[in-house]
Scaffold this active site. Sequence first.
Site, PDB file in Angstrom:
ATOM      1  N   ASP A  80      36.686  41.438  55.171  1.00  0.00           N
ATOM      2  CA  ASP A  80      37.686  40.365  55.266  1.00  0.00           C
ATOM      3  C   ASP A  80      37.922  39.986  56.729  1.00  0.00           C
ATOM      4  OD1 ASP A  80      38.626  42.983  55.353  1.00  0.00           O
ATOM      5  OD2 ASP A  80      40.615  42.505  54.593  1.00  0.00           O
ATOM      6  N   ASP A 129      25.640  37.972  51.278  1.00  0.00           N
ATOM      7  CA  ASP A 129      25.447  36.675  50.616  1.00  0.00           C
ATOM      8  C   ASP A 129      26.485  35.684  51.141  1.00  0.00           C
ATOM      9  OD1 ASP A 129      24.748  34.685  48.873  1.00  0.00           O
ATOM     10  OD2 ASP A 129      25.361  35.736  47.051  1.00  0.00           O
ATOM     11  N   ASP A 172      26.066  32.676  54.513  1.00  0.00           N
ATOM     12  CA  ASP A 172      26.336  31.244  54.299  1.00  0.00           C
ATOM     13  C   ASP A 172      27.442  30.753  55.233  1.00  0.00           C
ATOM     14  OD1 ASP A 172      24.396  30.842  52.455  1.00  0.00           O
ATOM     15  OD2 ASP A 172      25.726  30.435  50.765  1.00  0.00           O
ATOM     16  N   LYS A 210      33.662  47.544  53.274  1.00  0.00           N
ATOM     17  CA  LYS A 210      35.047  47.505  52.797  1.00  0.00           C
ATOM     18  C   LYS A 210      35.437  48.948  52.500  1.00  0.00           C
ATOM     19  CE  LYS A 210      38.736  45.211  51.463  1.00  0.00           C
ATOM     20  NZ  LYS A 210      39.621  44.549  52.429  1.00  0.00           N
ATOM     21  N   TYR A 263      24.928  43.340  42.621  1.00  0.00           N
ATOM     22  CA  TYR A 263      24.101  42.314  41.976  1.00  0.00           C
ATOM     23  C   TYR A 263      23.084  42.916  41.004  1.00  0.00           C
ATOM     24  CZ  TYR A 263      25.812  38.748  45.248  1.00  0.00           C
ATOM     25  OH  TYR A 263      26.592  37.881  45.963  1.00  0.00           O
TER      26      TYR A 263
END
Length: 358
Positions: free
Chosen positions: A224, A248, A252, A192, A137
């Site tokens: 994943d 992020d 959620d 990952k 980001y």
Amino acid sequence: MTHKIAVLPGDGIGPEITEQAQRVLGALGMDLEMTVAPVGGAAYDLHGHPLPPETLSLAQGSDAVLFGAVGDWKYDSLERHLRPEQAILGLRRAMGLFANLRPAILYPQLANASTLKPEVVSGLDILIVRELTGDIYFGQPRGVRTVEEGNFAGERQGFDTMHYAESEVRRIAHVGFQAAQKRQKRLCSVDKSNVLETSQFWRDIMIDVAREYPEVELSHMYVDNAAMQLVRAPKEFDVIVTGNLFGDILSDEAAMLTGSIGMLPSASLNASQQGLYEPSHGSAPDIAGQDKANPLATILSAAMLLRYSLNAEDQAKRIEAAVASVLEQGLRTGDIYEDGCQLLSTSAMGDAVLKALR
Ligand code: NAD
């Protein structure tokens, strides 16, 4: 010792819900100095800026910030740097808030609010620790360029850069391990590393920091798989620590497991335990000023404030027990209402929590 709390109610339902959290904090018998200041659209209306210097210095000089919510459609036409949401980014930057803590708790009384089967989620209590100031980001370089050679030569290409410095990973690792120490002592680091160099580096540092916390069990999971396990068997997790991008998305997803946005608190911390505490929901302009909003996410944010910035674990637990008791009594605001329960306004819910506290 007096603890200083900056209360920034903001826009929409912000003032209504922070008022109830302030009442609850005020009823604990602690030495708290709470000072209210405008932020977001409310501050723009008064001072022409969503984060006026007086509000910023109040926040910086406080032990903790209790934040309501910011934003309203009427500010959508403002230049980006004047929009209400910029206040949160400005506070994060100025206070160095690098760790975002988002619990996803599903009280057994609200198990029907989730879209998942009650037996999968009832009693869920997980904490996601997300790094907030680094990762893809913020990585440089980024932008759009023209590819010089290879398959796509001559085409325009969008690109970003993922990186984490060792100190960035170490400090979020410590937050994760210390949070796990206060809970079931299980930390799952999500990455990952089968594909990304940044993630392999992240994992190596996590393993290194783990040596300082022998009582905490560290595990690793690819992002994943974590996304799948969160809907398959979410109660298997205690604390998850992960980077900005993965956090992020996963935070959620975890929030939605509970199905009740009006119940979810959050904290953003810096290295000296200063923090900004706010509900995970927004300013809900559709119900603002109607005494309908659920104040419990903000009241639970105040409990996190006591736990993480004031080291007042007992008082945090008192508030959390009062909220559980109110739900047990069948008291509900509209967003979590079910047949057979009693519908309360925002202020009446505040009254009910105060009564349960006593
Ligand atoms: P929202 O979270 O404000 O509302 C989504 C829905 O949930 C609405 O129907 C709302 O009425 C309901 N809701 C939210 N909180 C509730 C509560 N405590 N009790 C009962 N119902 C509740 O999200 P949105 O509508 O997408 O955004 C509205 C504004 O909030 C926008 O301006 C957005 O930019 C801003 N926003 C701010 C923050 C923040 O301050 N951290 C976060 C998200 C959105």
